[in-house]
Design a protein around this motif. Structure first.
Motif, PDB file in Angstrom:
ATOM      1  N   ARG A 137     -12.924 -75.645  47.194  1.00 56.65           N
ATOM      2  CA  ARG A 137     -14.202 -75.083  46.772  1.00 56.65           C
ATOM      3  C   ARG A 137     -14.823 -75.926  45.662  1.00 56.65           C
ATOM      4  N   GLY A 138     -16.152 -75.961  45.653  1.00 58.38           N
ATOM      5  CA  GLY A 138     -16.869 -76.608  44.566  1.00 58.38           C
ATOM      6  C   GLY A 138     -16.484 -78.063  44.384  1.00 58.38           C
ATOM      7  N   SER A 139     -16.255 -78.449  43.133  1.00 60.03           N
ATOM      8  CA  SER A 139     -15.983 -79.844  42.808  1.00 60.03           C
ATOM      9  C   SER A 139     -14.526 -80.233  42.992  1.00 60.03           C
ATOM     10  N   ALA A 140     -13.641 -79.269  43.178  1.00 59.09           N
ATOM     11  CA  ALA A 140     -12.208 -79.568  43.321  1.00 59.09           C
ATOM     12  C   ALA A 140     -11.949 -80.340  44.616  1.00 59.09           C
ATOM     13  N   PHE A 213     -10.758 -86.111  48.616  1.00 58.68           N
ATOM     14  CA  PHE A 213     -11.982 -85.824  47.892  1.00 58.68           C
ATOM     15  C   PHE A 213     -13.168 -85.858  48.856  1.00 58.68           C
ATOM     16  N   ARG A 214     -14.048 -84.877  48.745  1.00 61.79           N
ATOM     17  CA  ARG A 214     -15.244 -84.856  49.582  1.00 61.79           C
ATOM     18  C   ARG A 214     -16.300 -85.796  49.022  1.00 61.79           C
ATOM     19  N   VAL A 215     -16.943 -86.525  49.919  1.00 63.52           N
ATOM     20  CA  VAL A 215     -18.036 -87.421  49.534  1.00 63.52           C
ATOM     21  C   VAL A 215     -19.169 -87.255  50.534  1.00 63.52           C
ATOM     22  N   ASP A 244     -12.649 -89.941  57.895  1.00 63.38           N
ATOM     23  CA  ASP A 244     -12.115 -90.044  56.550  1.00 63.38           C
ATOM     24  C   ASP A 244     -11.503 -91.419  56.365  1.00 63.38           C
ATOM     25  N   ALA A 245     -11.195 -91.751  55.133  1.00 63.86           N
ATOM     26  CA  ALA A 245     -10.656 -93.072  54.842  1.00 63.86           C
ATOM     27  C   ALA A 245      -9.710 -92.986  53.654  1.00 63.86           C
ATOM     28  N   THR A 246      -8.564 -93.631  53.777  1.00 61.33           N
ATOM     29  CA  THR A 246      -7.624 -93.724  52.667  1.00 61.33           C
ATOM     30  C   THR A 246      -7.868 -95.045  51.952  1.00 61.33           C
ATOM     31  N   LEU A 247      -8.034 -94.949  50.629  1.00 60.80           N
ATOM     32  CA  LEU A 247      -8.392 -96.095  49.812  1.00 60.80           C
ATOM     33  C   LEU A 247      -7.338 -96.344  48.749  1.00 60.80           C
ATOM     34  N   ARG A 248      -7.292 -97.572  48.274  1.00 59.16           N
ATOM     35  CA  ARG A 248      -6.432 -97.950  47.151  1.00 59.16           C
ATOM     36  C   ARG A 248      -7.334 -98.419  46.018  1.00 59.16           C
ATOM     37  N   THR A 258     -13.220 -87.817  52.408  1.00 60.83           N
ATOM     38  CA  THR A 258     -13.546 -87.093  53.640  1.00 60.83           C
ATOM     39  C   THR A 258     -14.968 -86.578  53.522  1.00 60.83           C
ATOM     40  N   PRO A 259     -15.702 -86.441  54.625  1.00 61.15           N
ATOM     41  CA  PRO A 259     -17.099 -86.015  54.532  1.00 61.15           C
ATOM     42  C   PRO A 259     -17.276 -84.649  53.881  1.00 61.15           C
ATOM     43  N   ALA A 260     -18.297 -84.541  53.047  1.00 62.36           N
ATOM     44  CA  ALA A 260     -18.598 -83.267  52.373  1.00 62.36           C
ATOM     45  C   ALA A 260     -19.130 -82.264  53.378  1.00 62.36           C
TER      46      ALA A 260
END
Length: 260
Positions: A137-140, A213-215, A244-248, A258-260
């Motif tokens: 939820r929200g920003s989490a 994290f949603r973006v 989605d994408a895993t980043l370093r 992952t998409p918001a």
């Protein structure tokens, strides 16, 4: 854990209650995640080496600087709420796992950092938690995911350690497509799946907790990460659109967008 906390609200025992990043370059991490995830920051009472990341003015995560003398890899780590951190730490040790740090006392509670039997790092927290931070939820973060050697064995470890399924608990993992899924108020907050290889030379293939994290735009975040000195580790596609994408990050910490 951030020392300035809010009163306990929706968070229940065993639920995720915070995520932190420990980085060897705090200023560099702040710049990187500002570009990739759009975060801003504020100081905490823990001192200059710690900050809280904000999205739209709301808390997302804690970021702290690692002392150069510590031989610890930069990593994102989830914390789970427990009613008794000493009892939880004892259960961790009894089940063949490690309590690496703590329990340590903070102004509003006590925390410990641990590694499960397969080496995945996680934290436990006893005390007040934020009322404005709930996974999903929200920003989490959108959710947490553990990829480990054996999903059933890992679930059997975390369930008694964190109090899942105990009398009065609002959390109880169920199996879906071979993964153990933990839901709170009907939404998925954590998922445990198999397939990781403890001996793999690739960090992303070893047992670890992933933070999602949603973006608003996954492709833009990937491009910003690469431009900022990070890298794309893995991506998943759904039709013609990236899912989605895993980043370093530049310091080696792994996370997923992952998409918001």
């Amino acid at each position: 854990m951030e020392q300035v906390q809010r009163a306990r609200s929706e968070t229940v025992a065993g639920a995720p209650c915070w995520v932190t990043l420990l980085s060897r370059d705090l200023a560099g991490a702040q710049r990187f995640y500002a570009d990739v995830l759009g975060w801003t920051y504020r100081d905490t009472s823990l001192g200059d080496g710690f900050c809280v990341a904000l999205a739209g003015g709301s808390p997302v995560a804690g970021i702290g600087g690692l002392a150069s003398s510590l031989q610890v890899a930069a990593a994102w780590t989830p914390y789970f709420a427990v009613t008794d951190v000493d009892a939880a730490a004892a259960r961790i040790r009894e089940r063949g796992a490690t309590v690496a740090v703590g329990p340590l006392a903070f102004h509003t509670g006590r925390a410990a950092l641990a590694g499960d039997p397969d080496g995945a790092a996680f934290g436990i927290w006893e005390g007040a938690v934020r009322s404005d931070w709930t996974v999903g939820r929200g920003s989490a973060p959108a959710w947490l995911e553990l990829r480990t050697r054996d999903a059933a064995a890992a679930t059997g470890f975390y369930e008694p350690v964190l109090g899942w399924s105990e009398g009065g608990s609002a959390l109880s993992p169920v199996y879906e497509d071979g993964d153990a899924v933990l839901r709170q108020d009907g939404r998925m907050v954590a998922r445990i799946g198999g397939g990781a290889v403890p001996a793999s030379p690739a960090p992303e293939a070893r047992p670890r907790w992933r933070v999602y994290f949603r973006v608003p735009d996954v492709a833009r975040s990937v491009a910003a990460a690469v431009a900022g000195g990070g890298s794309l580790v893995a991506s998943a596609s759904e039709g013609a659109q990236e899912r989605d994408a895993t980043l370093r990050d530049p310091d080696g910490a792994l996370f997923t967008v992952t998409p918001a």
